[in-house]
Design a protein around this motif. Structure first.
Motif, PDB file in Angstrom:
ATOM      1  N   ILE A 170       0.792  -1.197  -0.032  1.00 26.41           N
ATOM      2  CA  ILE A 170      -0.013  -0.011  -0.148  1.00 26.41           C
ATOM      3  C   ILE A 170       0.868   1.272   0.056  1.00 26.41           C
ATOM      4  O   ILE A 170       1.680   1.417   0.754  1.00 26.41           O
TER       5      ILE A 170
ATOM      6  N   GLU B 168      -0.206   5.037   0.697  1.00 26.36           N
ATOM      7  CA  GLU B 168      -1.245   6.018   1.020  1.00 26.36           C
ATOM      8  C   GLU B 168      -0.679   7.486   0.775  1.00 26.36           C
ATOM      9  O   GLU B 168       0.175   8.047   1.472  1.00 26.36           O
TER      10      GLU B 168
ATOM     11  N   CYS C 211      -9.403  14.662   2.459  1.00 22.47           N
ATOM     12  CA  CYS C 211     -10.532  13.939   2.253  1.00 22.47           C
ATOM     13  C   CYS C 211     -11.711  14.931   2.050  1.00 22.47           C
ATOM     14  O   CYS C 211     -11.592  15.821   3.132  1.00 22.47           O
TER      15      CYS C 211
ATOM     16  N   VAL D   8      -0.936  -1.068  -4.214  1.00 19.96           N
ATOM     17  CA  VAL D   8      -2.261  -0.432  -3.904  1.00 19.96           C
ATOM     18  C   VAL D   8      -2.139   1.135  -3.725  1.00 19.96           C
ATOM     19  O   VAL D   8      -1.425   1.610  -3.083  1.00 19.96           O
TER      20      VAL D   8
ATOM     21  N   GLN E 240      -3.674   4.383  -2.564  1.00 20.48           N
ATOM     22  CA  GLN E 240      -4.797   4.707  -1.592  1.00 20.48           C
ATOM     23  C   GLN E 240      -4.765   6.055  -1.386  1.00 20.48           C
ATOM     24  O   GLN E 240      -3.759   6.597  -1.029  1.00 20.48           O
ATOM     25  N   SER E 241      -5.952   6.760  -1.014  1.00 21.78           N
ATOM     26  CA  SER E 241      -6.211   8.223  -0.768  1.00 21.78           C
ATOM     27  C   SER E 241      -7.424   8.437  -0.232  1.00 21.78           C
ATOM     28  O   SER E 241      -8.289   7.530  -0.188  1.00 21.78           O
TER      29      SER E 241
ATOM     30  N   THR F 151      -4.021  -1.688  -7.713  1.00 18.26           N
ATOM     31  CA  THR F 151      -5.184  -1.454  -7.264  1.00 18.26           C
ATOM     32  C   THR F 151      -5.540  -0.027  -6.910  1.00 18.26           C
ATOM     33  O   THR F 151      -4.498   0.509  -6.281  1.00 18.26           O
TER      34      THR F 151
ATOM     35  N   SER G 223      -7.675   2.948  -4.677  1.00 21.55           N
ATOM     36  CA  SER G 223      -8.732   3.103  -3.808  1.00 21.55           C
ATOM     37  C   SER G 223      -8.878   4.455  -3.444  1.00 21.55           C
ATOM     38  O   SER G 223      -8.367   5.038  -2.414  1.00 21.55           O
ATOM     39  N   LEU G 224      -9.649   5.089  -3.991  1.00 17.82           N
ATOM     40  CA  LEU G 224      -9.708   6.498  -3.964  1.00 17.82           C
ATOM     41  C   LEU G 224     -10.927   7.189  -3.651  1.00 17.82           C
ATOM     42  O   LEU G 224     -11.317   8.473  -3.883  1.00 17.82           O
TER      43      LEU G 224
ATOM     44  N   TYR H  76      -9.900  -2.019  -8.411  1.00 16.29           N
ATOM     45  CA  TYR H  76     -10.522  -0.867  -7.429  1.00 16.29           C
ATOM     46  C   TYR H  76     -11.188  -1.387  -6.304  1.00 16.29           C
ATOM     47  O   TYR H  76     -12.221  -2.163  -6.306  1.00 16.29           O
TER      48      TYR H  76
ATOM     49  N   ASN I 188       1.947  -2.199   4.936  1.00 17.80           N
ATOM     50  CA  ASN I 188       2.097  -0.456   4.381  1.00 17.80           C
ATOM     51  C   ASN I 188       3.426  -0.100   3.922  1.00 17.80           C
ATOM     52  O   ASN I 188       4.280  -0.318   4.817  1.00 17.80           O
TER      53      ASN I 188
ATOM     54  N   TYR J  40      -1.608   9.096   7.941  1.00 20.54           N
ATOM     55  CA  TYR J  40      -2.705   8.520   7.600  1.00 20.54           C
ATOM     56  C   TYR J  40      -3.391   7.720   8.648  1.00 20.54           C
ATOM     57  O   TYR J  40      -3.495   6.730   8.606  1.00 20.54           O
TER      58      TYR J  40
END
Length: 347
Positions: free
Chosen positions: A53, A55, A60, A102, A104-105, A132, A134-135, A154, A291, A301
């Motif tokens: 991952i 991040e 957000c 991955v 991610q955010s 992948t 993840s947004l 996703y 991570n 995060y």
């Protein structure tokens, strides 16, 4: 005995799922776990896949009641990683022998459609990996462009299949919209992941049963089940954390129902229990997501506090996890670990 008859069934209804989630006798729970592990072995085998991952942003736009990244959290130090830093971190994941990255955010719209496309293409040009995303919720057009750019999967968790709870947790948002986005992602060509939070305020066994059945209806390629952990920077800061046992029971039932969907033993589970990943792998999980977010970003995060491995060197993760996996009689998957659904087996 009703438990043994249910565990022998190939398909479970809502009542039977709720019954399994309500088990309290240790011997009964052990039977559930045993059955889940049998189903895991039959449908997904002994391979455990690692997904690294990154991040890359903790900004957000959403204000969800349970999440430490919520936009109302003024005490959180926000960050956005640069493309160069993302690529450097991706390189570290590849050096560790991991075949999936991955990205991610939070829902950070400062990263535009073209920005994400550039990140995807830059990684794919340098490394032979699966990606992948993840947004959160983005536009249908963005999903299609990112899939075309080379993203493979996703992850968009529905969190709860109860429309009233969904609207409560997500400050008036609509569960139907989330499901529409999951359908957009499938239409775009993504392998889709969804899943839920368990142990949430006001949640019942019937609600969790509906979560599992929604994942079955969506035929998800991955189902991620995470425990609720209260965050001090949210309105739910005084709510109790989910019990480890309840997470494990939910994972076990989900494995029995979903059969060949990938399922992670989450970092959140490991945060609740130092042996959480091992326990998750023994009740149906076949994925671990170490991570690789570099410091100083990783400590900020903070969806929930005291995250597992927050100060560990990510370059040591793959080796440690491999030892743990082997101790369970399993092995680290050496391929990219794509979907086991028939539409994706040939990828």
């Amino acid at each position: 005995m009703i438990l043994k008859s249910i565990l022998k069934k190939d398909n479970l209804d809502k009542f039977e799922i709720s019954f399994l989630l309500s088990l309290s006798d240790k011997k009964d729970i052990d039977l559930l776990y045993q059955r889940a592990d049998e189903v895991r072995k039959k449908y997904v085998g002994d391979d455990v896949y690692l997904r690294g991952i990154i991040e890359f942003s903790n900004y957000c736009e959403q204000d969800c009641l349970y999440c430490g990244l919520r936009k109302s959290n003024d005490g959180l130090e926000r960050y956005r990683m640069s493309l160069d830093n993302i690529l450097l971190t991706a390189g570290n994941i590849v050096k560790s022998g991991i075949k999936t990255i991955v990205l991610q955010s939070g829902e950070d719209f400062l990263f535009s459609k073209s920005d994400i496309t550039n990140i995807i293409k830059s990684i794919k040009e340098k490394y032979d990996v699966a990606i992948t995303l993840s947004l959160g919720e983005r536009s249908r057009e963005e999903y299609f462009e990112w899939c075309e750019a080379g993203a493979d999967r996703y992850l968009l968790k529905h969190e709860t299949a109860n429309p009233k709870l969904y609207s409560m947790y997500h400050q008036g948002q609509n569960l139907a919209d989330r499901i529409t986005h999951l359908n957009y992602l499938r239409e775009a060509g993504f392998q889709i992941g969804s899943g839920n939070l368990v142990g949430m305020p006001h949640q019942t066994n019937d609600d969790v049963a509906d979560d599992i059945l929604l994942c079955k209806e969506l035929d998800v390629d991955m189902c991620s089940i995470s425990p609720f952990i209260s965050s001090p920077s949210t309105p739910y800061k005084k709510k109790s954390n989910c019990s480890v046992e309840y997470v494990l029971k939910t994972m076990a039932v989900a494995r029995i129902v979903l059969k060949n969907s990938h399922m992670p033993a989450t970092t959140a589970l490991a945060t609740l229990d130092i042996e959480g990943r091992e326990k998750g792998l023994q009740v149906g999980a076949n994925v671990i997501m170490p991570n690789f977010t570099p410091n100083p970003y990783r400590k900020n995060y903070l969806i929930y506090p005291d995250k597992k491995c927050l100060t560990d060197d990510p370059m040591n993760c793959a080796g440690c996890l491999s030892i743990m996996v082997q101790s369970l009689g399993r092995r680290i998957g050496v391929d990219k670990g794509h979907s086991l659904k028939k539409d994706f087996i040939s990828i």
